[in-house]
Scaffold this active site. Structure first.
Site, short mmCIF file in Angstrom:
data_model
loop_
_atom_site.label_atom_id
_atom_site.label_comp_id
_atom_site.label_asym_id
_atom_site.label_seq_id
_atom_site.Cartn_x
_atom_site.Cartn_y
_atom_site.Cartn_z
N ASP A 24 31.89 71.03 14.29
CA ASP A 24 32.35 71.22 15.73
C ASP A 24 32.33 72.68 15.82
O ASP A 24 33.35 73.23 15.53
CB ASP A 24 33.33 70.28 15.89
CG ASP A 24 33.58 70.48 17.42
OD1 ASP A 24 32.96 70.88 18.05
OD2 ASP A 24 35.05 70.02 17.58
N ASP A 32 28.38 69.45 16.67
CA ASP A 32 27.03 70.02 17.39
C ASP A 32 26.12 70.76 16.80
O ASP A 32 26.40 71.20 15.65
CB ASP A 32 27.85 70.58 18.85
CG ASP A 32 28.53 71.82 18.19
OD1 ASP A 32 28.58 72.55 17.29
OD2 ASP A 32 30.09 71.86 18.92
N ASP A 101 14.19 63.29 13.83
CA ASP A 101 14.38 61.76 13.53
C ASP A 101 14.00 61.25 14.83
O ASP A 101 14.53 61.29 15.80
CB ASP A 101 15.91 61.37 13.23
CG ASP A 101 16.06 60.11 12.71
OD1 ASP A 101 15.21 59.27 12.88
OD2 ASP A 101 16.92 59.96 12.13
N ASP A 202 12.15 56.31 12.43
CA ASP A 202 12.93 55.15 12.28
C ASP A 202 12.38 53.83 12.52
O ASP A 202 11.50 53.60 13.17
CB ASP A 202 14.17 55.38 13.55
CG ASP A 202 15.09 54.42 13.40
OD1 ASP A 202 15.79 54.47 12.46
OD2 ASP A 202 15.40 53.37 14.25
N GLU A 259 10.77 55.14 7.66
CA GLU A 259 12.12 54.30 7.27
C GLU A 259 11.33 52.85 7.28
O GLU A 259 11.06 52.51 8.43
CB GLU A 259 13.33 54.33 8.16
CG GLU A 259 14.40 53.62 7.69
CD GLU A 259 15.46 53.12 8.64
OE1 GLU A 259 16.64 52.78 8.21
OE2 GLU A 259 15.17 53.10 9.76
N HIS A 330 23.25 57.94 6.44
CA HIS A 330 24.22 57.52 7.54
C HIS A 330 24.38 56.17 7.73
O HIS A 330 25.17 55.77 8.59
CB HIS A 330 23.69 58.33 8.88
CG HIS A 330 22.43 57.53 9.27
ND1 HIS A 330 21.24 57.86 8.48
CD2 HIS A 330 22.05 57.17 10.35
CE1 HIS A 330 20.25 57.13 9.17
NE2 HIS A 330 20.81 56.61 10.42
N ASP A 331 23.58 55.17 7.03
CA ASP A 331 23.71 53.77 7.16
C ASP A 331 24.39 53.10 6.14
O ASP A 331 24.73 51.90 5.91
CB ASP A 331 22.49 53.22 7.34
CG ASP A 331 21.81 53.58 8.87
OD1 ASP A 331 22.51 53.65 9.66
OD2 ASP A 331 20.50 53.49 8.59
O1 TEU Z 1 18.39 51.93 10.51
C1 TEU Z 1 17.42 50.54 10.40
C2 TEU Z 1 18.32 49.55 9.50
O2 TEU Z 1 17.73 48.54 9.51
C3 TEU Z 1 19.61 49.86 8.80
O3 TEU Z 1 20.78 49.73 9.81
C4 TEU Z 1 19.86 49.00 7.95
O4 TEU Z 1 20.16 47.62 8.50
C5 TEU Z 1 20.93 49.39 7.11
O5 TEU Z 1 20.51 50.55 6.31
C6 TEU Z 1 21.34 48.56 5.77
O6 TEU Z 1 21.02 48.67 4.53
C7 TEU Z 1 17.86 52.77 11.48
C8 TEU Z 1 18.93 53.87 11.70
O7 TEU Z 1 18.81 54.46 10.33
C9 TEU Z 1 20.12 52.98 12.12
O8 TEU Z 1 20.97 54.07 11.87
C10 TEU Z 1 19.90 52.74 13.17
O9 TEU Z 1 21.04 51.83 13.68
C11 TEU Z 1 18.95 51.72 13.15
O10 TEU Z 1 17.44 52.04 12.72
C12 TEU Z 1 18.39 51.57 14.87
O11 TEU Z 1 17.64 52.49 15.34
#
Ligand code: TEU
Length: 564
Positions: A24, A32, A101, A202, A259, A330-331
Site C-alpha cells: 500500500d 495499490d 487477468d 478467468d 484457468e 489467491h483462491d
Molecule cells: O476462480 C474460479 C474458481 O472456480 C475458483 O473459485 C475455484 O472454485 C477455487 O479455485 C477452488 O479450488 C476464478 C478466480 O480465480 C476467483 O478468484 C474468482 O472468484 C472466480 O473465478 C470468479 O471470477
C-alpha cells in the site's frame, strides 16, 4: 536464456500479485499499483520473468475485482491508468512481463451492459441469461453456483432471474450473442494495444452453456448442472473466434493462460491446439482437490495420489500441451500450511515444496508470500471473514443453526482469505504493508516470517527461492527435459528425473514429503554416473544409491552421462 524455438513463457518463472494485499503506497490499508511499482526492484532481485496481476479494473469488489464494472478503467482504490502505464513500463524496463487477468465469463451487475440489460434496452437485453418463472420462489433450473448458492438470482428491475455462476453480483454473459462476443474482443484488443504480454483468462471454460439451459443431473458434476456449463458445446468455437479476432493478429509473442475448472489432459490438448488455438497453457486443479472432500470438508490423501495426478499431467505435457505449475494462488490456502508443516518445519517444507514444483515440466508460478513461507491464518470471529464464498459458507451454516466454532476449522483450512492476508515485508506494525490498519487481518506470523529478515539471512526460504529461480535460467533440462517418475511406489519420497537423451544427461529431483526421516533407493542407475548436487535445502552435497532423507529434505542433482 532464449533458445530459438522455445517460447519465452515456457522458460519463464511467473510471479502472481494480488494487488489488494501486496503493498500500500498511500496509507489507506489497501494495496495499490504504485505500491507494486515500489517493489519492482524486489521482483527483479528475486529473478522472476513475468507478473500475473489479479484484476485491477473498476469494480464494486464483491468478489475482489472478479466482478468487473468497466474493463477499460482502473479501480481508483488501486490508482489510475497513468499509474498502470507506469507499472507496465517499469516492469518492461527490467525485462519483466505483465499478464493481465481478464474475466470474460461474467461482469459485475454494476456494469453498464447489465444496467441496460435489466431495463430491457433492446440492444442489451440478451447480453446475459434472463429467465422468468411463474413465481419467484421457483428457479429456472437446478444449477448450483461455485459459491454454495443456487446459480440464479432474481432481479427486481426486470422481474426475472439472471444466471450467476459465482456471486449474485457477477452475472454470466451470454456468449451465444455475437454482439457480446465482439464487444469482448474489442476489450481484449484494447488491452493488447497497450503493450501487455498476455492474459490469464478467468474460468474461460465456462463461457458456453448447453442450449436451453436444462436441469443438471445431481452428482454428475461436482456442481449440479456442471455438465451444462463446464466445457460447454460451443467452447472451442468461441475460443477459436476469440483467438482469431485478437491474439492471432498480434505481432509479438504473447501468452494466454486459461484457468480451467474440471478438465482432463485430452481437453487441455484440445484447448492448446488440437481443437482451438487460444490457450498456450492451462491451469488445472486436480492436485488442489486431493485434500478436499465436498468443497469444505477435509479429506485424507496419500502421496501416491499426488503422483498419479502429476504423472497424468506430465504425460499430457509430453504429448504436446503445456501447464502452469502451482501450489498456491489467491483462491487456495497457503501451501506450507496445507502440504508442509508451518509449525516445526516451515523452512524445510516450504523449500521442499518449491523444489518439487519447479522441478516438474511446465511453467512455475510463485504466489506472493509463498517465497517467504507465509502460512494460513486463524479467524477469531465471523467479522474477520472477507471472502464472499467463505461468507456464504458461514451464512449457510448459521442458517442451519450452527455456531461459528463449528465451521471455524473448515474456514481456517480452506478459506480463500488465507491467501489474501497482507504481504509480510518486515516486522514493523502492519508488516510493512501499509501505514494503516489493512482491509484484512495480517497473519500472526509476520514478526518472524517476513521479507526483510529472510533477505538479510544467508539461509532462508526467500534465498532458496532466488536460487531455484536462477537455476531455471542456467539449466535447460528444467524447461525441456522429459519427465520420468522414480520410486513410484514410495509413500514418503516423491522423486523424478528430467532427462535428455540427445544430450545424454539428466536431473534427479528427490523430495521427502513427510515429518520423518526416511530411506529410499532413488534409482540404482545413479551408481554408474557422477551426480553433482545443484541445489539442496538441507546442505546435502552428494547422492548415494540408498539415501537417508531428513524431514522435508529436497535435492536437485545432475548427471553427466545418461544411464543405459
Ligand atoms: O476462480 C474460479 C474458481 O472456480 C475458483 O473459485 C475455484 O472454485 C477455487 O479455485 C477452488 O479450488 C476464478 C478466480 O480465480 C476467483 O478468484 C474468482 O472468484 C472466480 O473465478 C470468479 O471470477
Amino acid at each position: 536464456m532464449t533458445s530459438e524455438d522455445c517460447p519465452w513463457w515456457k522458460e519463464a518463472v511467473f510471479y502472481q500479485i494480488y494487488p489488494r494485499s501486496f503493498n500500500d503506497s498511500d496509507g489507506d490499508g489497501i494495496g495499490d499499483i504504485n505500491g507494486i511499482v515500489e517493489k519492482i526492484d524486489y521482483l527483479d532481485w528475486l529473478g522472476v520473468d513475468c507478473v500475473w496481476l489479479n484484476p485491477v479494473y473498476l469494480s464494486p469488489g464483491k468478489d475482489q475485482g472478479y466482478d468487473i464494472a468497466d474493463y477499460r478503467s482502473i479501480n481508483p482504490e488501486y490508482g489510475d491508468m497513468s499509474d498502470w502505464e507506469n507499472l507496465l513500463s517499469e516492469l518492461h524496463e527490467r525485462d519483466i512481463g505483465l499478464v493481465m487477468d481478464l474475466v470474460l465469463n461474467h461482469t459485475s451487475t454494476q456494469h453498464e451492459w447489465f444496467r441496460k440489460s435489466r431495463r430491457g434496452d433492446p440492444e442489451y437485453e440478451d447480453y446475459y441469461y434472463w429467465r422468468s418463472t411463474d413465481d419467484r420462489s421457483t428457479r429456472p433450473n437446478n444449477w448450483e453456483s461455485f459459491f454454495d448458492t443456487p446459480a440464479w438470482s432474481f432481479d427486481e428491475v426486470r422481474e426475472a432471474f439472471y444466471l450467476t455462476l459465482f456471486s449474485e453480483a457477477q452475472a454470466d454473459l451470454n456468449w451465444d450473442n455475437s454482439e457480446v462476443r465482439s464487444d469482448l474482443f474489442e476489450i481484449v484488443n484494447w488491452w493488447l494495444s497497450r503493450g501487455i504480454d498476455g492474459f490469464r483468462l478467468d474460468v474461460i471454460n465456462l463461457i458456453s452453456k448447453s442450449d436451453g439451459l436444462p436441469d443438471g443431473t445431481p452428482g454428475k458434476s461436482f456442481l449440479t448442472g456442471g455438465e451444462h456449463f463446464i466445457n460447454g458445446p460451443e467452447m472451442h468455437r468461441y475460443f477459436e473466434e476469440l483467438y482469431r479476432e485478437t491474439l492471432a493478429e498480434h505481432p509479438r509473442e504473447l501468452v494466454a493462460l486459461g484457468e480451467c475448472v474440471d478438465i482432463d489432459p485430452k481437453l487441455a490438448e484440445a484447448m492448446t491446439g488440437t481443437e482451438s488455438n487460444l490457450l498456450d497453457m492451462v491451469i488445472f486443479f486436480d492436485h488442489m482437490l486431493l485434500d478436499r472432500d465436498d468443497r469444505w470438508g477435509k479429506r485424507e490423501w496419500e502421496l501416491q495420489e499426488l503422483k498419479k495426478v502429476m504423472r497424468k499431467w506430465q504425460d499430457a505435457v509430453e504429448d504436446g500441451t503445456w501447464v502452469s505449475l502451482f501450489l498456491s494462488n489467491h483462491d487456495q490456502p497457503r501451501q506450507v500450511s496445507r502440504f508442509g508443516n508451518d509449525v516445526e518445519y516451515r523452512y524445510e517444507s516450504a523449500t521442499m515444496l518449491a523444489t518439487w514444483l519447479h522441478g516438474h515440466k511446465g511453467t512455475p508460478f510463485v504466489y506472493q508470500g509463498e517465497e517467504i513461507g507465509m502460512g494460513n491464518v486463524s479467524f477469531e470471529s465471523p467479522d474477520e471473514i472477507r471472502d464472499v464464498w467463505a461468507k456464504n459458507y458461514w451464512e449457510n451454516a448459521r442458517s442451519k443453526g450452527k455456531e461459528f466454532d463449528e465451521v471455524r476449522e473448515d474456514l481456517e483450512r480452506f478459506s480463500r482469505d488465507n491467501a489474501r492476508t497482507p504481504m509480510q515485508w518486515n516486522d514493523k506494525e502492519f508488516s510493512g504493508f501499509s501505514e494503516a490498519s489493512p482491509w484484512i487481518k495480517i497473519a500472526e506470523s509476520y514478526e518472524t516470517v517476513n521479507v526483510a529478515d529472510q533477505r538479510a539471512r544467508e539461509t532462508s526460504i526467500l534465498r532458496y527461492y532466488k536460487e531455484l529461480i536462477s537455476l531455471r535460467d542456467r539449466e535447460p533440462l528444467l524447461v525441456e527435459g522429459d519427465f520420468e517418475m522414480l520410486v513410484p511406489a514410495h509413500n514418503s519420497i516423491y522423486a523424478f528425473a528430467r532427462t535428455s537423451e540427445a544430450e545424454n544427461e539428466e536431473l534427479i529431483i528427490a523430495c521427502n514429503f513427510t515429518d520423518d526421516s526416511v530411506t529410499s533407493e532413488i534409482a540404482p542407475r545413479i551408481a554408474d554416473s557422477e551426480y553433482n548436487v545443484l541445489l539442496a535445502n538441507l546442505g546435502r552435497d552428494t547422492l548415494s544409491e540408498v539415501m537417508q532423507f531428513q524431514p522435508y529434505e529436497a535435492v536437485i542433482a545432475k548427471s553427466q552421462s545418461h544411464p543405459t
